[in-house]
Scaffold this active site. Structure first.
Site, PDB file in Angstrom:
ATOM      1  N   LYS A  14       0.825  -1.229   0.000  1.00  0.00           N
ATOM      2  CA  LYS A  14       0.000   0.000   0.000  1.00  0.00           C
ATOM      3  C   LYS A  14       0.855   1.274   0.000  1.00  0.00           C
ATOM      4  O   LYS A  14       0.481   2.249  -0.628  1.00  0.00           O
ATOM      5  CB  LYS A  14      -0.980  -0.006   1.159  1.00  0.00           C
ATOM      6  CG  LYS A  14      -0.317   0.333   2.420  1.00  0.00           C
ATOM      7  CD  LYS A  14      -1.028   0.988   3.481  1.00  0.00           C
ATOM      8  CE  LYS A  14      -0.030   0.895   4.576  1.00  0.00           C
ATOM      9  NZ  LYS A  14      -0.012   1.421   5.746  1.00  0.00           N
ATOM     10  N   ARG A  88      -5.652   4.479  12.754  1.00  0.00           N
ATOM     11  CA  ARG A  88      -5.372   3.085  13.084  1.00  0.00           C
ATOM     12  C   ARG A  88      -6.294   2.562  14.177  1.00  0.00           C
ATOM     13  O   ARG A  88      -6.087   1.470  14.673  1.00  0.00           O
ATOM     14  CB  ARG A  88      -3.934   2.976  13.588  1.00  0.00           C
ATOM     15  CG  ARG A  88      -3.058   2.259  12.572  1.00  0.00           C
ATOM     16  CD  ARG A  88      -1.654   2.666  12.754  1.00  0.00           C
ATOM     17  NE  ARG A  88      -0.726   1.588  12.815  1.00  0.00           N
ATOM     18  CZ  ARG A  88       0.492   1.682  12.268  1.00  0.00           C
ATOM     19  NH1 ARG A  88       0.846   2.777  11.610  1.00  0.00           N
ATOM     20  NH2 ARG A  88       1.328   0.723  12.380  1.00  0.00           N
ATOM     21  N   ARG A 127      11.856  -9.658   0.555  1.00  0.00           N
ATOM     22  CA  ARG A 127      12.116  -8.211   0.492  1.00  0.00           C
ATOM     23  C   ARG A 127      13.495  -7.862   1.057  1.00  0.00           C
ATOM     24  O   ARG A 127      13.923  -8.379   2.076  1.00  0.00           O
ATOM     25  CB  ARG A 127      11.042  -7.480   1.298  1.00  0.00           C
ATOM     26  CG  ARG A 127      11.271  -5.980   1.407  1.00  0.00           C
ATOM     27  CD  ARG A 127      10.035  -5.266   1.828  1.00  0.00           C
ATOM     28  NE  ARG A 127       9.801  -5.329   3.269  1.00  0.00           N
ATOM     29  CZ  ARG A 127       8.918  -4.543   3.896  1.00  0.00           C
ATOM     30  NH1 ARG A 127       8.198  -3.682   3.210  1.00  0.00           N
ATOM     31  NH2 ARG A 127       8.767  -4.639   5.189  1.00  0.00           N
ATOM     32  N   ARG A 170       2.057  -9.992  12.611  1.00  0.00           N
ATOM     33  CA  ARG A 170       1.748  -8.599  12.234  1.00  0.00           C
ATOM     34  C   ARG A 170       0.448  -8.534  11.429  1.00  0.00           C
ATOM     35  O   ARG A 170      -0.338  -7.605  11.570  1.00  0.00           O
ATOM     36  CB  ARG A 170       2.895  -8.004  11.391  1.00  0.00           C
ATOM     37  CG  ARG A 170       4.152  -7.690  12.203  1.00  0.00           C
ATOM     38  CD  ARG A 170       5.349  -7.439  11.284  1.00  0.00           C
ATOM     39  NE  ARG A 170       5.205  -6.302  10.393  1.00  0.00           N
ATOM     40  CZ  ARG A 170       5.854  -6.144   9.243  1.00  0.00           C
ATOM     41  NH1 ARG A 170       6.701  -7.062   8.828  1.00  0.00           N
ATOM     42  NH2 ARG A 170       5.659  -5.078   8.499  1.00  0.00           N
TER      43      ARG A 170
HETATM   44  P1  AMP Z   1       5.004   2.624  10.558  1.00  0.00           P
HETATM   45  O1  AMP Z   1       6.028   3.405   9.792  1.00  0.00           O
HETATM   46  O2  AMP Z   1       3.604   2.766  10.022  1.00  0.00           O
HETATM   47  O3  AMP Z   1       5.410   1.180  10.768  1.00  0.00           O
HETATM   48  O4  AMP Z   1       4.939   3.286  12.027  1.00  0.00           O
HETATM   49  C1  AMP Z   1       6.078   3.324  12.855  1.00  0.00           C
HETATM   50  C2  AMP Z   1       5.650   3.635  14.277  1.00  0.00           C
HETATM   51  O5  AMP Z   1       5.016   4.920  14.348  1.00  0.00           O
HETATM   52  C3  AMP Z   1       4.617   2.677  14.864  1.00  0.00           C
HETATM   53  O6  AMP Z   1       5.213   1.536  15.429  1.00  0.00           O
HETATM   54  C4  AMP Z   1       3.964   3.528  15.931  1.00  0.00           C
HETATM   55  O7  AMP Z   1       4.782   3.638  17.082  1.00  0.00           O
HETATM   56  C5  AMP Z   1       3.935   4.898  15.273  1.00  0.00           C
HETATM   57  N1  AMP Z   1       2.684   5.158  14.533  1.00  0.00           N
HETATM   58  C6  AMP Z   1       2.514   5.214  13.174  1.00  0.00           C
HETATM   59  N2  AMP Z   1       1.251   5.504  12.854  1.00  0.00           N
HETATM   60  C7  AMP Z   1       0.577   5.661  14.024  1.00  0.00           C
HETATM   61  C8  AMP Z   1      -0.773   5.962  14.376  1.00  0.00           C
HETATM   62  N3  AMP Z   1      -1.703   6.187  13.433  1.00  0.00           N
HETATM   63  N4  AMP Z   1      -1.089   6.012  15.686  1.00  0.00           N
HETATM   64  C9  AMP Z   1      -0.184   5.796  16.647  1.00  0.00           C
HETATM   65  N5  AMP Z   1       1.115   5.476  16.392  1.00  0.00           N
HETATM   66  C10 AMP Z   1       1.495   5.420  15.103  1.00  0.00           C
END
Ligand code: AMP
Length: 219
Positions: A14, A88, A127, A170
């Site tokens: 995505k 989320r 990957r 996950r």
């Molecule tokens: P990602 O790059 O989407 O894997 O996000 C990395 C980290 O950012 C996650 O493990 C969370 O700690 C934080 N994070 C990202 N999006 C959110 C969200 N919508 N709400 C809360 N924490 C977030």
């Protein structure tokens, strides 16, 4: 001008699809994970508060993510956007509804790029990611003795959380977390499900067709 939420489990592709769409349609792609990492790197108050949660792979408190999103969207003014990684949870989805109402904006669609668990496991097991610029590759694109990034020369590695057992976990966590959010958008008539199986190019065409079918006058 499009205002989109983009969702999809790990391995759905995505984020790549979101970046292509943003480039082709002139939208701003906003990844909460990336925005939070930037805040941490800049040492802002928000970044300092978010850092311990991120270091443990936990979601940051909803208020932090919501404040960051409100500020960012308010500053965008007349640009279309794609939200990647937000909302989320139901509290975040409701906060986003309120933020958009306050800014006089409306979502056009919440798109789920959907793949099976087996596809996600197979994709992520092959990957490779550049440690310097985060560019992604598949095994098939890289010679085994040439584990360097074509864009920046950085070293290519596998992410620990791309291990099949971790991907399965996950995947389950993602679905449990996002099911109520997708239902929330379903109730508002905004949910668009795009089949994420197949090549990147196929999925991209499907994604654009699904969106344009909702708003034929286009971009
Ligand atoms: P990602 O790059 O989407 O894997 O996000 C990395 C980290 O950012 C996650 O493990 C969370 O700690 C934080 N994070 C990202 N999006 C959110 C969200 N919508 N709400 C809360 N924490 C977030």
């Amino acid at each position: 001008m499009w205002h989109l939420v983009l969702a999809g489990p790990p391995g759905s592709g995505k984020s790549t699809q979101g970046q292509h769409l943003a480039e082709e349609w002139g939208l701003v792609s906003l990844s909460t994970g990336q925005m939070l990492r930037d805040e941490v790197a800049r040492g802002t108050a928000l970044g300092r508060e978010a850092e311990p949660y991120m270091a443990h792979g936990q979601l940051v408190p909803p208020q932090l993510a919501n404040d960051l999103m409100r500020e960012t969207l308010a500053a965008l003014k007349d640009r279309g956007f794609i939200l990647d990684g937000y909302p989320r949870s139901i509290p975040q989805a409701k906060a986003l509804d309120q933020i958009l109402r306050d800014l006089g904006l409306r979502l056009d669609a919440a798109v789920l790029v959907d793949v099976s668990e087996e596809t996600a496991v197979a994709r992520l097991a092959s990957r490779l990611v550049c440690v310097s610029c985060r560019a992604g590759y598949t095994d098939a694109e890289v010679a085994a003795d040439q584990m360097t990034c074509r864009a920046c020369g950085g070293q290519l590695v596998r992410r620990n959380d791309d291990d099949p057992a971790v991907v399965r976990e996950r995947f389950k966590v993602y679905h449990a977390e996002m099911q109520p959010v997708l239902e929330h958008y379903g109730e508002q008539g905004l949910l668009v499900v795009v089949d994420g199986q197949g090549t990147q190019a196929d999925v991209f065409e499907r994604l654009k067709a699904a969106l344009l079918a909702r708003r034929p006058q286009g971009v």
